[in-house]
Design a protein around this motif. Structure first.
Motif, PDB file in Angstrom:
ATOM      1  N   VAL A 221       0.874  -1.170   0.000  1.00 36.94           N
ATOM      2  CA  VAL A 221       0.000   0.000   0.000  1.00 36.94           C
ATOM      3  C   VAL A 221       0.909   1.216   0.000  1.00 36.94           C
ATOM      4  N   THR A 222       0.648   2.161  -0.873  1.00 37.21           N
ATOM      5  CA  THR A 222       1.414   3.407  -0.859  1.00 37.21           C
ATOM      6  C   THR A 222       0.676   4.426  -0.004  1.00 37.21           C
ATOM      7  N   PHE A 223       1.414   5.037   0.918  1.00 33.37           N
ATOM      8  CA  PHE A 223       0.920   6.171   1.691  1.00 33.37           C
ATOM      9  C   PHE A 223       1.612   7.380   1.086  1.00 33.37           C
ATOM     10  N   GLY A 224       0.864   8.159   0.304  1.00 36.87           N
ATOM     11  CA  GLY A 224       1.470   9.233  -0.460  1.00 36.87           C
ATOM     12  C   GLY A 224       0.985  10.610  -0.075  1.00 36.87           C
ATOM     13  N   PHE A 225       1.830  11.582  -0.401  1.00 38.18           N
ATOM     14  CA  PHE A 225       1.550  12.989  -0.125  1.00 38.18           C
ATOM     15  C   PHE A 225       1.748  13.789  -1.402  1.00 38.18           C
ATOM     16  N   PHE A 226       0.819  14.670  -1.677  1.00 33.31           N
ATOM     17  CA  PHE A 226       0.883  15.454  -2.897  1.00 33.31           C
ATOM     18  C   PHE A 226       2.041  16.448  -2.875  1.00 33.31           C
ATOM     19  N   LYS A 227       2.455  16.889  -1.706  1.00 32.71           N
ATOM     20  CA  LYS A 227       3.635  17.752  -1.573  1.00 32.71           C
ATOM     21  C   LYS A 227       4.677  17.069  -0.680  1.00 32.71           C
ATOM     22  N   GLY A 228       4.769  15.763  -0.827  1.00 33.23           N
ATOM     23  CA  GLY A 228       5.633  14.962   0.035  1.00 33.23           C
ATOM     24  C   GLY A 228       7.102  15.286  -0.035  1.00 33.23           C
ATOM     25  N   GLN A 229       7.585  15.797  -1.171  1.00 35.84           N
ATOM     26  CA  GLN A 229       8.996  16.129  -1.268  1.00 35.84           C
ATOM     27  C   GLN A 229       9.355  17.359  -0.444  1.00 35.84           C
ATOM     28  N   LEU A 230       8.343  18.056   0.064  1.00 36.78           N
ATOM     29  CA  LEU A 230       8.575  19.215   0.929  1.00 36.78           C
ATOM     30  C   LEU A 230       8.492  18.858   2.414  1.00 36.78           C
ATOM     31  N   ILE A 231       8.152  17.611   2.709  1.00 36.67           N
ATOM     32  CA  ILE A 231       8.021  17.154   4.091  1.00 36.67           C
ATOM     33  C   ILE A 231       9.397  16.764   4.622  1.00 36.67           C
ATOM     34  N   GLU A 232       9.694  17.210   5.834  1.00 36.58           N
ATOM     35  CA  GLU A 232      10.938  16.797   6.487  1.00 36.58           C
ATOM     36  C   GLU A 232      10.742  15.374   7.000  1.00 36.58           C
ATOM     37  N   ASP A 233      11.577  14.472   6.511  1.00 34.14           N
ATOM     38  CA  ASP A 233      11.449  13.057   6.839  1.00 34.14           C
ATOM     39  C   ASP A 233      12.765  12.537   7.397  1.00 34.14           C
ATOM     40  N   GLY A 234      12.975  12.742   8.682  1.00 37.35           N
ATOM     41  CA  GLY A 234      14.189  12.268   9.332  1.00 37.35           C
ATOM     42  C   GLY A 234      14.346  10.760   9.286  1.00 37.35           C
TER      43      GLY A 234
ATOM     44  N   ALA B  82       2.122  18.020   6.092  1.00 33.05           N
ATOM     45  CA  ALA B  82       1.418  18.140   4.817  1.00 33.05           C
ATOM     46  C   ALA B  82       0.238  19.100   4.927  1.00 33.05           C
ATOM     47  N   CYS B  83      -0.478  19.048   6.034  1.00 32.29           N
ATOM     48  CA  CYS B  83      -1.602  19.970   6.252  1.00 32.29           C
ATOM     49  C   CYS B  83      -1.102  21.406   6.346  1.00 32.29           C
ATOM     50  N   ALA B  84       0.018  21.604   7.036  1.00 36.82           N
ATOM     51  CA  ALA B  84       0.591  22.939   7.161  1.00 36.82           C
ATOM     52  C   ALA B  84       0.993  23.481   5.797  1.00 36.82           C
ATOM     53  N   LEU B  85       1.542  22.630   4.940  1.00 38.06           N
ATOM     54  CA  LEU B  85       1.907  23.056   3.588  1.00 38.06           C
ATOM     55  C   LEU B  85       0.692  23.515   2.815  1.00 38.06           C
ATOM     56  N   GLU B  86      -0.416  22.789   2.930  1.00 44.62           N
ATOM     57  CA  GLU B  86      -1.633  23.160   2.222  1.00 44.62           C
ATOM     58  C   GLU B  86      -2.263  24.409   2.813  1.00 44.62           C
ATOM     59  N   ASN B  87      -2.192  24.557   4.115  1.00 39.96           N
ATOM     60  CA  ASN B  87      -2.779  25.735   4.761  1.00 39.96           C
ATOM     61  C   ASN B  87      -1.981  27.000   4.473  1.00 39.96           C
ATOM     62  N   ASP B  88      -0.693  26.839   4.115  1.00 44.02           N
ATOM     63  CA  ASP B  88       0.142  27.987   3.786  1.00 44.02           C
ATOM     64  C   ASP B  88      -0.103  28.483   2.360  1.00 44.02           C
ATOM     65  N   VAL B  89      -0.751  27.651   1.544  1.00 45.67           N
ATOM     66  CA  VAL B  89      -1.013  28.019   0.155  1.00 45.67           C
ATOM     67  C   VAL B  89      -2.172  29.012   0.130  1.00 45.67           C
ATOM     68  N   LYS B  90      -1.975  30.119  -0.535  1.00 45.70           N
ATOM     69  CA  LYS B  90      -3.022  31.125  -0.678  1.00 45.70           C
ATOM     70  C   LYS B  90      -3.716  30.926  -2.019  1.00 45.70           C
ATOM     71  N   ASP B  91      -5.019  30.915  -1.986  1.00 45.38           N
ATOM     72  CA  ASP B  91      -5.771  30.781  -3.239  1.00 45.38           C
ATOM     73  C   ASP B  91      -5.640  32.068  -4.055  1.00 45.38           C
ATOM     74  N   ALA B  92      -5.509  31.907  -5.360  1.00 48.16           N
ATOM     75  CA  ALA B  92      -5.358  33.077  -6.243  1.00 48.16           C
ATOM     76  C   ALA B  92      -6.681  33.786  -6.429  1.00 48.16           C
TER      77      ALA B  92
END
Length: 121
Positions: A64-77, A111-121
């Motif tokens: 099963v893949t657990f994926g994120f649409f902006k996953g490359q921006l997530i800090e993954d220690g 991931a939620c924080a990344l989406e909440n930081d996005v401002k709609d145009a």
């Protein structure tokens, strides 16, 4: 896997061994995103903030893949997220031990924080 009307049908169609993995991961994400129900988007359970997709679970024959649409921006220690197309990244879950609730909750929070930081145009 065929077309499904809802997340419950999707889960029911996953082979038994992986269904437990999917259900455990679903529970972790549901707890990390209270009040946001997953919906089928592109045929897989996906959690969104408004119209912005955040993360998804997709069953394949052996994982099963657990994926994120902006996953490359997530800090993954832990180093478990693998780059996918565009900004996406995900982790392959092959067994119940692969579902790490604290780690996954952290990823979801980021991931939620990344989406909440996005401002709609």
């Amino acid at each position: 896997m065929g077309k499904h009307a809802n997340v419950q049908e999707y889960v029911a169609d996953v082979p038994e061994g992986l269904r437990d993995v999917l259900e455990k991961a679903l529970a972790v994400v549901n707890e990390a995103m209270p009040g946001i129900e997953p919906a089928l988007w592109h045929g897989q359970p996906t959690w969104s903030i408004g119209k912005k997709p955040v993360c998804f679970l997709k069953a394949y024959p052996k994982y099963v893949t657990f994926g994120f649409f902006k996953g490359q921006l997530i800090e993954d220690g832990a180093g478990r997220l693998e780059a996918m197309s565009r900004q996406m990244a995900g982790a392959k879950l092959r067994g119940l031990d692969d579902v790490d609730a604290p780690l996954f909750a952290d990823w979801v929070k980021q991931a939620c924080a990344l989406e909440n930081d996005v401002k709609d145009a």
